[in-house]
Design an enzyme around this catalytic site. Structure first.
Site, mmCIF file in Angstrom:
data_model
loop_
_atom_site.group_PDB
_atom_site.id
_atom_site.type_symbol
_atom_site.label_atom_id
_atom_site.label_comp_id
_atom_site.label_asym_id
_atom_site.label_seq_id
_atom_site.Cartn_x
_atom_site.Cartn_y
_atom_site.Cartn_z
ATOM 1 N N ARG A 177 0.828 63.692 -2.502
ATOM 2 C CA ARG A 177 1.797 63.430 -1.446
ATOM 3 C C ARG A 177 2.994 64.353 -1.662
ATOM 4 N NH1 ARG A 177 6.171 58.924 -1.019
ATOM 5 N NH2 ARG A 177 7.000 59.461 1.019
ATOM 6 N N HIS A 204 11.754 63.633 4.192
ATOM 7 C CA HIS A 204 12.139 62.945 2.950
ATOM 8 C C HIS A 204 13.608 63.281 2.671
ATOM 9 C CE1 HIS A 204 10.228 60.988 -0.795
ATOM 10 N NE2 HIS A 204 11.522 61.033 -1.056
ATOM 11 N N GLU A 225 11.111 56.064 3.634
ATOM 12 C CA GLU A 225 12.141 55.081 3.305
ATOM 13 C C GLU A 225 13.364 55.106 4.213
ATOM 14 O OE1 GLU A 225 13.147 55.453 -0.834
ATOM 15 O OE2 GLU A 225 11.183 54.794 -1.479
ATOM 16 N N ASN A 246 6.523 52.009 -0.597
ATOM 17 C CA ASN A 246 7.058 52.415 -1.895
ATOM 18 C C ASN A 246 7.617 51.177 -2.569
ATOM 19 O OD1 ASN A 246 6.478 54.983 -1.061
ATOM 20 N ND2 ASN A 246 8.609 55.662 -0.888
ATOM 21 N N TYR A 306 8.984 49.453 -6.357
ATOM 22 C CA TYR A 306 9.380 49.704 -7.739
ATOM 23 C C TYR A 306 9.705 48.457 -8.548
ATOM 24 C CZ TYR A 306 9.560 54.674 -6.724
ATOM 25 O OH TYR A 306 9.222 55.957 -6.393
ATOM 26 N N GLU A 365 4.363 55.194 -3.258
ATOM 27 C CA GLU A 365 5.133 55.445 -4.487
ATOM 28 C C GLU A 365 5.159 54.186 -5.333
ATOM 29 O OE1 GLU A 365 9.211 56.812 -3.992
ATOM 30 O OE2 GLU A 365 8.608 58.283 -2.501
HETATM 31 C C1 PNW Z 1 12.564 56.499 -3.766
HETATM 32 N N1 PNW Z 1 17.005 51.794 -4.109
HETATM 33 O O1 PNW Z 1 13.951 56.386 -3.716
HETATM 34 C C2 PNW Z 1 12.294 57.865 -3.169
HETATM 35 O O2 PNW Z 1 11.310 57.903 -2.172
HETATM 36 C C3 PNW Z 1 12.074 58.934 -4.181
HETATM 37 O O3 PNW Z 1 12.457 60.161 -3.623
HETATM 38 C C4 PNW Z 1 12.807 58.586 -5.460
HETATM 39 O O4 PNW Z 1 12.789 59.622 -6.379
HETATM 40 C C5 PNW Z 1 12.138 57.339 -6.007
HETATM 41 O O5 PNW Z 1 12.130 56.289 -5.060
HETATM 42 C C6 PNW Z 1 12.762 56.812 -7.292
HETATM 43 O O6 PNW Z 1 14.073 56.378 -7.072
HETATM 44 C C7 PNW Z 1 14.635 55.196 -3.857
HETATM 45 O O7 PNW Z 1 18.212 51.911 -4.404
HETATM 46 C C8 PNW Z 1 15.998 55.313 -4.131
HETATM 47 O O8 PNW Z 1 16.493 50.667 -3.881
HETATM 48 C C9 PNW Z 1 16.769 54.192 -4.216
HETATM 49 C C10 PNW Z 1 16.203 52.937 -4.026
HETATM 50 C C11 PNW Z 1 14.853 52.817 -3.743
HETATM 51 C C12 PNW Z 1 14.068 53.971 -3.665
#
Ligand code: PNW
Length: 478
Positions: free
Chosen positions: A88, A132, A179, A315, A317, A381
């Site tokens: 991707r 992006h 996002e 995405n 995390y 992601e």
């Molecule tokens: C994503 N938050 O960013 C992006 O798609 C990527 O480019 C980035 O490198 C990756 O996650 C890791 O951070 C985020 O604050 C940035 O919740 C901030 C947040 C979530 C995703």
């Protein structure tokens, strides 16, 4: 492993994923490409933002990043060595259209042709994000960026048309936006991301988001009408969403209120975007809470949005607990009326994000139930930042392996036990790279990058993930 690192599993693929499941790695243009003035590339809002003092940790910027602009052959090799079949990436709008409008820049088109052809030559399918976060600076200045309504939406759709025209013969999966929550809330609410606005956080995020949704819908209509019939690809959008778990409370009434708050934050985070795309309108509770601060869709716009994704990009995390909170002052965080917290027992990554693998299972379950997305869910992601002061430490990134093992195992349960239709998983990221406001201080890569020499070194996680790819399953615990 021969490098002092042990314990990558035996690769027997104890938990098998469905046949054809897409395993890949992800990056984005501004975070890895560098070459910021080369090949006729124009300036983006991130070029400008990162060059503004105080915006990025350590004064970092994407001028050089991982220099993928000059090292794409090497990076494709890394993926081929892992046996990856999917990558991707995103296209930098400013390479294709340096000022955001007008004809395609031949050098920019030639660059992405090289990237795409190199991938395909190794049997790696490109999954391409059109946006992006790197809006052409000229569109920010002249058309007020994502606050600019039709002026910016029209430009985006023309840019999308150029990409479909030049690359759509080989790119079969498109993502319109990465996002939109981050663009709206971090770009127009807190101001942590470009364009760095925070002066009207109760309105601007909702307006920017609205225009992004309309731009998405129009690009999808264009693709389906003028390109899909003969290019035969699919097009979707990627949302970010953490899981929100109600904070446990011995008092049943308080717990009930936390449950309501958790559901409210899921809607403010994800349904804000996914409801329009799947159901044709914003969630009712947002409309009620926000009143005229939330723009509305005309009948034609709603019809255009409803069903405007061929797959659901997610995405994901982390997870937080949620409890009721009415003390936040203003903006999106206050509007949802909740407070987030972590369980002190949860391990955290170098971002401070809690590692809660079961949150992914609940997250995709929630999506499946609310939207039943045709084309299924693709995790576009997932990954973690680890403290790695040198290559030797990075090569033994056991925490990342544990993170990935945990999340991928829970995803497997969601598919095998809960009936969730998930069809792919992309690890963030192929390489350590420019982590936005954190600059080069956070490392998400499954390959270490030496930011002085730009050398790439596979970490343990890259070897472990290669086994997942090879066996289409999670290697048995050692
Ligand atoms: C994503 N938050 O960013 C992006 O798609 C990527 O480019 C980035 O490198 C990756 O996650 C890791 O951070 C985020 O604050 C940035 O919740 C901030 C947040 C979530 C995703």
């Amino acid at each position: 492993m021969g490098d002092g690192c042990t314990g990558a599993g035996d690769g027997t693929g104890a938990r098998q994923f469905p046949e054809g499941f897409a395993w890949g790695a992800a990056t984005s243009a501004y975070q890895v490409e560098g070459g910021w003035t080369e090949g006729g590339k124009g300036r983006s809002i991130w070029d400008f933002f990162a060059h503004t003092a105080g915006k990025v940790a350590g004064g970092g910027n994407g001028d050089m990043a991982d220099d993928q602009y000059h090292r794409v052959g090497e990076d494709v090799r890394l993926m081929a060595d892992m046996g990856l079949r999917h990558y991707r990436l995103s296209i930098a709008w400013t390479r294709v259209q340096p000022t955001g409008t007008g004809p395609a820049n031949p050098e920019g088109v030639a660059f992405y042709n090289r990237v795409i052809d190199a991938l395909i030559a190794e049997g790696i399918e490109p999954l391409v994000t059109l946006y992006h976060w790197d809006l052409p600076l000229a569109l920010q200045v002249e058309r007020n960026g994502w606050l600019g309504g039709d002026a910016v939406i029209d430009a985006y759709v023309e840019y999308a048309r150029l990409c479909f025209t030049h690359f759509g013969d080989r790119v079969k999966r498109w993502i319109t936006f990465n996002e939109p929550w981050c663009v709206a809330v971090l770009g127009f609410g807190t101001g942590e991301h470009a364009p760095g606005r925070s002066r009207d956080p109760g309105r601007e995020p909702y307006l920017a988001a609205h225009h992004i949704l309309l731009a998405h819908a129009r690009a999808v209509r264009l693709y389906r009408r003028d390109f899909k019939p003969f290019q035969e690809g699919s097009i979707g959008i990627t949302f970010n969403s953490d899981w929100r778990e109600p904070l446990p409370d011995a008092d049943p009434r308080r717990y009930m209120r936390n449950c309501e708050a958790a559901e409210r934050t899921r809607q403010f985070f994800l349904a804000w975007f996914a409801d329009p795309v799947y159901l044709g309108d914003y969630p009712e509770l947002m409309r009620v809470r926000l009143g005229d601060r939330l723009p509305s869709f005309g009948a034609g716009e709603a019809a255009l949005l409803r069903g405007s994704a061929d797959f659901f990009g997610l995405n994901h995390y982390t997870t937080t607990y949620v409890s009721v909170d009415d003390t936040n002052s203003v903006g999106w965080f206050c509007d949802q009326g909740s407070q987030w917290s972590n369980d002190p027992n949860w391990a955290v990554t170098d971002m401070g994000w809690a590692i809660v693998p079961w949150g992914l299972r609940k997250m995709v379950g929630w999506i499946q139930k609310r939207y039943r997305p045709p084309g299924g869910i693709i995790v576009t992601e997932n990954g973690c930042a680890c403290k790695e002061q040198d290559a030797a430490v990075a090569k033994c990134d056991k925490l990342r392996v544990e993170y990935l093992r945990g999340y991928i195992s829970e995803l497997h349960k969601a598919i095998a036990e809960d009936g969730v239709d998930c069809r792919g998983y992309f690890v963030w990221s192929l390489l350590d790279n420019f982590e936005w406001a954190f600059g080069y201080t956070k490392r998400f890569g499954i390959h270490w990058v030496n930011f002085d020499t730009l050398e790439r070194v596979p970490k343990e996680s890259s070897k472990w993930f290669a086994k997942v790819v090879a066996t289409n399953g999670v290697p048995a615990d050692e």
